[in-house]
Design a protein around this motif. Structure first.
Motif: not given
Lengths: 172, 209
Positions: B71, B73, B110
């Motif tokens: 991920l 972020l 994300l």
């Protein structure tokens, strides 16, 4: 003696700590200078031994600059030890400076003074110019106010330097 | 004798001052709390917890359901006019530097909003389009449960302070979570090339093994 202890007591009260520390400006330019003043107001012993002047000065300058690091203000908010250190070291700095500075030569004092001017100027520039948040626990616009105050201090200190240079500092 | 006591006191004082500085700045590495926070996160590598996200397509899932994918972020709120758009613009540049197949399989971008009151599913869906996010390989999501939101922000050291004008002051960075769900790196969001280089090394480098 009484005044100094009274001031210290007032500063250490949870309510005054909460109020002063909730804004960056009051934390930096009210609480810290007042803690310093606690030490300045503390009465001298009759004759201070002049032997350890340089130890005192190094302590004062070393810790004074420590409290100018942006992180220490942040840490004092979240870390109890830093907060305790703040409440012990600043009055101590005030006291040590008060008993020591008269023993320094004018040259040394001038050197320290110009260092302080440049330091304040540097911090004014840092806080005013940076787009990022330097102290995590305070808002960005407070940072700008702190920068502006540093700038004003710098201008006044420079003004004083100019006055000494062109008019002299004789107290008549 | 006088000289001796003088030098001893000088030595002791220097020691005290240096010790205070050393402890206060983590060995002269962290001069702001932000650098200290980043250093600490990279050292501790916290696990990401099973917190429920709601994305711009209205889907709900937890971080654990995303396991196996790395991920990338960021934390924002969409009403922000200063740092967040810049942060997302920079994220877009990192996003676009990666090849399609990597984005499909290995990593998910994300963006998490910490303002669930205003950032509804629809708002997020509009916001994502400004930055070329497709809502799949780069998702924008909110955490509706405020307790869970706080838990995540605390774990990542994201400090969000509401200001008087309905906005927030907050610290910004790129966060990288590895395939095991561990936060392993926090990158400077202004250093786009650094982040690109890091991801290329992490994702394309491991492919060659």
């Amino acid at each position: 003696m009484r005044l100094s202890l009274l001031l210290y007591f007032l500063l250490i009260l949870p309510i005054s700590r909460e109020v002063l520390e909730s804004y960056m400006v009051t934390h930096m330019f009210v609480q810290l200078p007042l803690l310093y003043a606690v030490g300045m107001l503390f009465p001298n012993r009759k004759e201070y031994k002049t032997r350890h002047i340089w130890s005192n000065i190094i302590f004062v300058l070393g810790l004074l600059s420590f409290w100018m690091v942006p992180r220490t203000l942040d840490d004092a908010l979240v870390n109890t030890y830093t907060e305790i250190l703040k409440f012990i070291s600043l009055p101590l700095i005030g006291y040590l400076w008060k008993v020591s500075w008269r023993h320094l030569s004018e040259m040394t004092l001038a050197f320290i003074y110009t260092q302080l001017v440049s330091m304040c100027g540097l911090f004014a520039w840092l806080y005013l110019d940076t787009p990022i948040q330097i102290c995590n626990n305070y808002l960005i616009n407070e940072q700008k106010i702190v920068g502006a105050i540093y700038l004003v201090i710098t201008i006044f200190m420079c003004g004083y330097l100019l006055k000494i240079a062109f008019i002299g500092n004789k107290k008549t | 004798m006088k000289v001796l006591s003088k030098s001893i006191s000088l030595f002791v004082v220097c020691l005290i001052v240096i010790t205070i500085w050393w402890i206060g700045t983590d060995g002269f590495t962290g001069f702001t709390q932000e650098t200290a926070r980043v250093n600490k996160l990279i050292e501790e590598k916290p696990m990401i917890m099973p917190i429920t996200l709601e994305d711009s397509k209205g889907r709900m899932y937890t971080f654990h359901e995303l396991k196996g994918r790395r991920l990338f972020l960021t934390f924002i709120y969409t009403s922000c006019g200063t740092v967040c758009p810049q942060l997302e613009k920079n994220m877009q540049q990192v996003y676009e530097s990666l090849p399609r197949e990597i984005l499909d399989e290995k990593i998910m971008f994300l963006t998490i909003s910490f303002d669930p009151d205003r950032d509804t599913v629809e708002v997020l869906d509009t916001y994502r389009q400004y930055f070329g996010s497709d809502g799949e390989t780069w998702r924008m999501a909110r955490i509706a449960n405020k307790l869970e939101l706080k838990e995540l922000l605390d774990a990542f050291g994201v400090i969000v302070l509401p200001d008087r004008y309905g906005g927030f002051t907050h610290n910004s960075a790129f966060y990288y979570v590895d395939e095991n769900g561990r936060l392993t790196n926090v990158l400077d969001y202004k250093d786009i090339e650094g982040a690109q280089a890091f991801l290329h090394n992490e994702l394309l480098g491991s492919e060659m093994k």
